[in-house]
Design an enzyme around this catalytic site. Structure first.
Site, PDB file in Angstrom:
ATOM      1  N   CYS A   2       0.828  -1.191   0.000  1.00 47.52           N
ATOM      2  CA  CYS A   2       0.000   0.000   0.000  1.00 47.52           C
ATOM      3  C   CYS A   2       0.865   1.245   0.000  1.00 47.52           C
ATOM      4  O   CYS A   2       2.088   1.172  -0.033  1.00 47.52           O
ATOM      5  CB  CYS A   2      -0.897   0.007   1.244  1.00 47.52           C
ATOM      6  N   ASN A  77       1.689  -0.236   5.472  1.00 44.31           N
ATOM      7  CA  ASN A  77       2.172  -0.742   4.187  1.00 44.31           C
ATOM      8  C   ASN A  77       3.066  -1.936   4.491  1.00 44.31           C
ATOM      9  O   ASN A  77       4.114  -1.778   5.127  1.00 44.31           O
ATOM     10  CB  ASN A  77       2.972   0.358   3.468  1.00 44.31           C
TER      11      ASN A  77
END
Length: 614
Positions: A2, A77
């Site tokens: 991400c 992430n």
């Protein structure tokens, strides 16, 4: 994987800053093409772009949870490879889970253990948690720095993001570069000093570090670093342990709710991972696996063997694809494709990079993304096991500088005299090298060759490996592809770090320990072939094209790079056939053509990002 971003401002009403937050988040849309989310609650604003890999139906971010009347918010992430074990332990402690994703496991881990949660994580990660109870933001980055995280301290708060572009979208972060930033570009680059963001107001959170920001300011601490301890195992035990660790981490990293593939170059590192993946898929009845390789049009016509690249990969790729029975994809690019993507790869990094080595990877990942969302890569094996030529050549071992950048005077000569005097590139390089050597954790009683190789290993793991991990992250996430790197498992890295050099060189071969650990996994001819690096184009048309682009740049009075460089010296190099093709510029893959391409990238970066030099 991400993209994450956000800011904390203690003395402003952030509820009126939603458009700014959305704009910062949009800069990372390539990292997360599947979904977007923002969350604002004074004094915190978080943004997230999602690439769905686990539990695509759930796990939206920012993820919010409540406990004891306090709010906790997470943007994350990465991937936690020990999420199943953590989830069981947390359930035993009373946590109830609403999703199957590791995002929720991470947030629950922080709620349960606070900042100490990082000691329990096995994975690749960069995340930020808003902790209402403690009135702080907590951030962390994985031990080897596989996932990026940048931050900028401002007068009344902090700004952060997965990539500099997200921070630069905020009005309080400007694209200003000081003398040290220019030195990073011209004498260190395309590597970077750990923690240095090049832009004056941007810092990088170093691998294995956490950051806490509250009203009193910012505190950073290391939660992991390499430790030097005596190695007790013999060669057989060491090889067995390496194989166990590699197999365990690979199988953990194959977990996904979307298609997973493997990059296959026909070399030791990628062939081993592909073979282990095929074995695991067969054992668990998950079917066949896709493999991908990259090459260039007519590369076989122009390829010439040399010490850094002893043989072409094509026959070995075919050998392994047939041996393993994978669904193999041959990806090939032509010189114009690679040149045209130089600008895109610069913008993916937000900095000049590894030129065609970057742009070809960008194109490669773009093609892979058409078939898969997650890929397994052999990155970092050479740094961990001692595969690069500079581990084995006395002149490079004793160069007194970073062995992948052994031509500092040449690089300094590219600057105009005023800039050279201002940034003092050789002095800057020597200081950064001395800092790196000074960090090496010594082993009591270790001297001579053993101590020298420990230093070389440390330089590679902490200085060269991050360059390639940056490249891998930006080029793959630039097209929304997640790449996992099993050789960066911290347990494996720490174990091999303490393995004596003579065991690493088992059989008198580079990466001899890894070869021994993989006996029976790979055919012997593949197992013992000479190392060959990531393929680059050998087509002379590439040199011609990038040289001409550099000369055109020098002839254009509006080129911003002109105020920094010695144009006469660069033209001299361009006019010298031998120098322009064979300069020892950076690493194994970057020589004369890449020098010209790098200068073109620097100019594009200065112009596109409107960089101010102060």
């Amino acid at each position: 994987m991400c993209g994450i971003t956000g800011f904390i401002q203690w003395n402003k009403d952030l509820t009126v800053q939603s458009e700014l937050l959305s704009g910062m988040t949009r800069t990372l849309s390539h990292r997360g093409p599947d979904a977007a989310g923002t969350w604002i609650s004074n004094p915190c604003a978080f943004g997230h772009r999602r690439l769905s890999v686990m539990d695509p139906e759930n796990g939206a971010q920012p993820m919010i949870r409540h406990r004891d009347d306090y709010t906790y918010a997470l943007v994350y992430n990465g991937e936690l490879y020990n999420a199943p074990e953590l989830k069981i332990e947390l359930q035993q402690r009373g946590h109830v889970f609403l999703t199957k994703c590791d995002t929720e496991v991470l947030l629950a881990s922080y709620i349960e253990w606070g900042p100490d949660c990082v000691d329990r994580l096995n994975g690749i990660f960069a995340f930020a948690v808003w902790d209402e109870r403690r009135q702080q933001v907590f951030m962390a980055r994985d031990r080897l720095g596989v996932k990026p995280l940048f931050y900028s301290e401002i007068q009344d708060g902090l700004i952060f993001g997965s990539e500099p572009k997200a921070l630069l979208r905020h009005p309080e972060v400007e694209p200003v570069v000081h003398a040290d930033g220019l030195a990073e570009i011209f004498i260190i680059g395309p590597a970077r000093t750990p923690g240095h963001g090049v832009y004056a107001s941007i810092r990088e959170l170093r691998p294995g570090h956490t950051l806490i920001h509250d009203r009193s300011g910012t505190k950073i601490r290391a939660f992991w670093k390499l430790e030097s301890n005596p190695h007790e195992d013999d060669t057989e035990q060491t090889a067995l342990r390496v194989r166990e660790l590699l197999q365990d981490t690979l199988e953990r990293q194959l977990a996904s709710d979307v298609p997973v593939c493997s990059l296959l170059s026909g070399g030791l590192d990628s062939s081993a991972l592909s073979a282990l993946a095929v074995s695991y898929y067969t054992r668990t009845e998950q079917g066949n696996i896709d493999t991908f390789s990259v090459d260039y049009v007519d590369n076989d016509k122009y390829f010439k063997e040399h010490s850094f690249q002893p043989g072409a990969d094509g026959p070995w790729i075919r050998r392994m694809a047939e041996e393993l029975g994978t669904n193999h994809h041959w990806i090939e690019f032509d010189t114009p494709d690679v040149v045209e993507t130089l600008n895109a790869s610069t913008e993916a990094r937000d900095l000049p990079g590894m030129t065609d080595v970057d742009s070809s990877l960008y194109l490669f990942c773009r093609e892979i993304k058409k078939h898969a969302t997650v890929a397994i890569s052999g990155e970092a094996a050479d740094e961990v096991f001692g595969g690069y030529p500079w581990f084995h050549r006395d002149e490079m071992l004793n160069s007194g500088t970073f062995p992948w950048a052994v031509a500092p005077e040449l690089r300094a000569s590219l600057l105009n005299p005023e800039v050279r005097e201002w940034i003092r590139p050789i002095e800057y390089l020597n200081d950064r090298y001395a800092e790196a050597v000074g960090e090496v954790p010594k082993l009591a009683g270790e001297t001579g060759k053993a101590a020298q190789m420990r230093v070389m290993s440390y330089l590679n793991i902490t200085r060269f490996m991050p360059t390639l991990l940056d490249r891998k992250d930006r080029m793959s996430m630039g097209v929304g592809l997640e790449v996992r790197v099993p050789y960066c498992d911290h347990r494996l890295v720490q174990y091999v770090w303490n393995t004596p050099w003579e065991i690493k060189m088992t059989g008198g071969r580079e990466k001899g320990l890894l070869r021994k650990a993989l006996e029976g996994v790979l055919p012997n001819d593949v197992l013992y072939r000479k190392k060959s690096p990531y393929p680059k184009t050998h087509n002379p048309a590439y040199l011609h094209t990038v040289k001409q682009e550099a000369l055109d740049m020098l002839a254009d009075p509006s080129s911003p790079i002109l105020s920094l460089i010695n144009a006469k010296r660069i033209r001299e190099i361009a006019d010298s056939p031998d120098a322009s093709s064979n300069l020892p510029w950076f690493g194994q893959l970057m020589s004369g053509p890449q020098l010209f391409a790098y200068l073109v990238q620097v100019n594009h970066w200065l112009k596109t990002y409107r960089v101010a030099i102060r």
